[in-house]
Design a protein around this motif. Sequence first.
Motif, PDB file in Angstrom:
ATOM      1  N   ALA A 165       0.735  -1.272   0.181  1.00 19.68           N
ATOM      2  CA  ALA A 165       0.095  -0.121   0.039  1.00 19.68           C
ATOM      3  C   ALA A 165       0.820   0.734   0.090  1.00 19.68           C
ATOM      4  O   ALA A 165       1.758   1.380   0.998  1.00 19.68           O
ATOM      5  CB  ALA A 165      -0.977   0.091   1.149  1.00 19.68           C
ATOM      6  N   LEU A 166       0.089   2.393  -1.030  1.00 25.71           N
ATOM      7  CA  LEU A 166       1.360   3.504  -1.063  1.00 25.71           C
ATOM      8  C   LEU A 166       0.510   4.780  -0.070  1.00 25.71           C
ATOM      9  O   LEU A 166      -0.867   4.732  -0.424  1.00 25.71           O
ATOM     10  CB  LEU A 166       1.821   3.818  -2.691  1.00 25.71           C
ATOM     11  CG  LEU A 166       2.778   2.469  -3.132  1.00 25.71           C
ATOM     12  CD1 LEU A 166       2.777   1.526  -3.075  1.00 25.71           C
ATOM     13  CD2 LEU A 166       3.161   3.186  -4.639  1.00 25.71           C
ATOM     14  N   SER A 177       2.733  -6.140  -7.407  1.00 23.90           N
ATOM     15  CA  SER A 177       0.854  -4.894  -6.803  1.00 23.90           C
ATOM     16  C   SER A 177       1.162  -3.790  -6.035  1.00 23.90           C
ATOM     17  O   SER A 177       2.185  -3.919  -5.071  1.00 23.90           O
ATOM     18  CB  SER A 177       0.192  -6.049  -6.502  1.00 23.90           C
ATOM     19  OG  SER A 177      -1.232  -5.852  -6.299  1.00 23.90           O
ATOM     20  N   ILE A 178       0.211  -3.124  -6.574  1.00 24.80           N
ATOM     21  CA  ILE A 178       0.001  -1.943  -5.624  1.00 24.80           C
ATOM     22  C   ILE A 178      -1.402  -1.688  -5.095  1.00 24.80           C
ATOM     23  O   ILE A 178      -2.154  -1.841  -6.171  1.00 24.80           O
ATOM     24  CB  ILE A 178       1.249  -0.723  -6.647  1.00 24.80           C
ATOM     25  CG1 ILE A 178       0.008  -0.078  -7.808  1.00 24.80           C
ATOM     26  CG2 ILE A 178       2.688  -0.380  -6.162  1.00 24.80           C
ATOM     27  CD1 ILE A 178       1.032   1.129  -8.540  1.00 24.80           C
ATOM     28  N   VAL A 179      -1.666  -0.672  -4.341  1.00 24.42           N
ATOM     29  CA  VAL A 179      -2.590  -0.093  -4.007  1.00 24.42           C
ATOM     30  C   VAL A 179      -2.533   1.240  -3.119  1.00 24.42           C
ATOM     31  O   VAL A 179      -1.309   1.263  -2.085  1.00 24.42           O
ATOM     32  CB  VAL A 179      -3.469  -1.069  -2.985  1.00 24.42           C
ATOM     33  CG1 VAL A 179      -2.985  -1.586  -1.652  1.00 24.42           C
ATOM     34  CG2 VAL A 179      -4.910  -0.523  -2.578  1.00 24.42           C
ATOM     35  N   ALA A 180      -3.522   1.607  -2.981  1.00 27.83           N
ATOM     36  CA  ALA A 180      -3.097   3.140  -2.939  1.00 27.83           C
ATOM     37  C   ALA A 180      -3.783   2.914  -0.601  1.00 27.83           C
ATOM     38  O   ALA A 180      -5.180   2.656  -0.559  1.00 27.83           O
ATOM     39  CB  ALA A 180      -4.371   4.366  -2.977  1.00 27.83           C
ATOM     40  N   GLU A 181      -3.487   3.189   0.184  1.00 29.44           N
ATOM     41  CA  GLU A 181      -3.965   3.040   1.097  1.00 29.44           C
ATOM     42  C   GLU A 181      -4.759   4.320   1.736  1.00 29.44           C
ATOM     43  O   GLU A 181      -5.663   3.508   2.334  1.00 29.44           O
ATOM     44  CB  GLU A 181      -2.431   4.017   2.145  1.00 29.44           C
ATOM     45  CG  GLU A 181      -2.399   3.376   3.413  1.00 29.44           C
ATOM     46  CD  GLU A 181      -1.889   3.739   4.507  1.00 29.44           C
ATOM     47  OE1 GLU A 181      -1.828   3.690   5.748  1.00 29.44           O
ATOM     48  OE2 GLU A 181      -0.637   5.118   4.142  1.00 29.44           O
ATOM     49  N   ASN A 182      -4.852   5.299   1.328  1.00 26.70           N
ATOM     50  CA  ASN A 182      -6.024   6.651   0.982  1.00 26.70           C
ATOM     51  C   ASN A 182      -6.101   7.088  -0.219  1.00 26.70           C
ATOM     52  O   ASN A 182      -7.517   7.687   0.347  1.00 26.70           O
ATOM     53  CB  ASN A 182      -5.987   7.809   2.194  1.00 26.70           C
ATOM     54  CG  ASN A 182      -5.849   6.941   3.827  1.00 26.70           C
ATOM     55  OD1 ASN A 182      -6.482   5.701   4.139  1.00 26.70           O
ATOM     56  ND2 ASN A 182      -4.250   7.061   4.700  1.00 26.70           N
ATOM     57  N   SER A 183      -5.895   7.383  -0.983  1.00 28.25           N
ATOM     58  CA  SER A 183      -5.814   7.951  -2.063  1.00 28.25           C
ATOM     59  C   SER A 183      -6.928   7.688  -3.155  1.00 28.25           C
ATOM     60  O   SER A 183      -7.524   8.669  -3.698  1.00 28.25           O
ATOM     61  CB  SER A 183      -4.584   8.050  -3.052  1.00 28.25           C
ATOM     62  OG  SER A 183      -3.837   8.291  -1.942  1.00 28.25           O
ATOM     63  N   MET A 184      -8.047   6.445  -2.936  1.00 25.54           N
ATOM     64  CA  MET A 184      -9.333   6.273  -3.967  1.00 25.54           C
ATOM     65  C   MET A 184      -9.941   6.397  -2.914  1.00 25.54           C
ATOM     66  O   MET A 184     -10.981   5.317  -3.536  1.00 25.54           O
ATOM     67  CB  MET A 184      -8.452   4.862  -4.473  1.00 25.54           C
ATOM     68  CG  MET A 184      -7.310   5.234  -5.021  1.00 25.54           C
ATOM     69  SD  MET A 184      -7.510   4.094  -6.688  1.00 25.54           S
ATOM     70  CE  MET A 184      -9.058   4.785  -7.155  1.00 25.54           C
ATOM     71  N   LYS A 185      -9.781   6.076  -1.744  1.00 29.84           N
ATOM     72  CA  LYS A 185     -11.283   6.061  -0.890  1.00 29.84           C
ATOM     73  C   LYS A 185     -12.313   7.403  -1.190  1.00 29.84           C
ATOM     74  O   LYS A 185     -11.903   8.589  -1.638  1.00 29.84           O
ATOM     75  CB  LYS A 185     -10.886   6.234   0.671  1.00 29.84           C
ATOM     76  CG  LYS A 185     -10.625   4.897   1.303  1.00 29.84           C
ATOM     77  CD  LYS A 185      -9.776   4.772   2.572  1.00 29.84           C
ATOM     78  CE  LYS A 185      -8.775   3.799   2.555  1.00 29.84           C
ATOM     79  NZ  LYS A 185      -8.706   4.105   4.467  1.00 29.84           N
TER      80      LYS A 185
END
Length: 377
Positions: free
Chosen positions: A46-47, A69-77
Amino acid sequence: MKKIKITLGIGILSLGFLACNNVSHHKQEVTSLAKAFEGKFLIGAALNSAQILGEDTAALKLVASQFNSIVAENSMKSEVLQPQAGVFDFTESDKLVELGQKNKAFVVGHNLVWHSQAPAWFFVDKEGNDVSRDTLIERMKNHIHEVVGRYRGKIKGWDVVNEALNEDGSLRKSKFYHIIGPEYIELAFQFAHEADQDAELYYNDYNMYKPEKRKGAVHLIENLKAKGLRVDAIGMQAHYGLNKDLTKEIEESIMAFANTGVKVMITELDVSVLPFPAEEITAEVSQSYQNKPEYNPYVEAVPDSIQKALADYYANLFKVYLKHNDKISRITFWGVNDSQTWRNYWPIEGRTDYPLLFDRNNQPKPVYNTLIYLAKN
């Protein structure tokens, strides 16, 4: 704590720990987590905003070399993507997708529907009263269609609904539940599939090792599938702590979820080395406690004994994950290094935790070599 079994007369964990301790004396083989677990499951991270925007260049080098693999920690909530009704901000989410394409990484969208970190306007009218059922459904549909549609073909999988279950397996009485009813979950999956028919769709929740919550999640997935809705995987959030060995319960949940016909993902993985201020470790974001010295014992540095305990704990987890790699599609760590982990400020603000594989200087910790060894052997 349960120890991993010894094979060939040499402790797996001890080897990994010693290998890291001797790094200054022996040249270590250059490898990566992604390569080590290739063919078993994706390894993600998570970034945070600084990494997504390209400001934390040191961490980004680690992301490029270690993770696929990557995912946003908060940026896509939703509170970030649509802070005002009809006003979207895709600044950081666009950058995340660009980074994924650059690194040829599997990008996960996190998340579409969650009762927490949703903008306040989402549930109320101009007078501050709850909106009607039809209005909330329309707002949810518009948000999902706009977000998923924008990244059609670029984001390969979505956490469609996040944390909809109580600890006893019943549905959480969130605003979505109160206004729309339990069918808000199936509507969310329906809208996501409409927006991108090729994207994988997931349900994601914490404490999924619990028998009661496991049963509720199985019922939820089976109900969605019975109605013809696409569900590709169930995400088992993995916010754990050193004080309790949960490997038996975790393995039972992996098998139960796989038996529903979906893949299992290990999401939001971190293992706190700090005392938890409540009897039971959870990931309920609304929890908050006062900081006391006994809850923050490793301000300056973490002892070798704790590094070893962390390596042991992760090894026990990964022994289960490797055993069931045919059921698991992805393992994602909730952060890149110890400096960014949310465990530094939740559930107590201002602590110094060490729950990930890389330290505050982006250097691998003993646990890293332990996992590389397990993957290769």
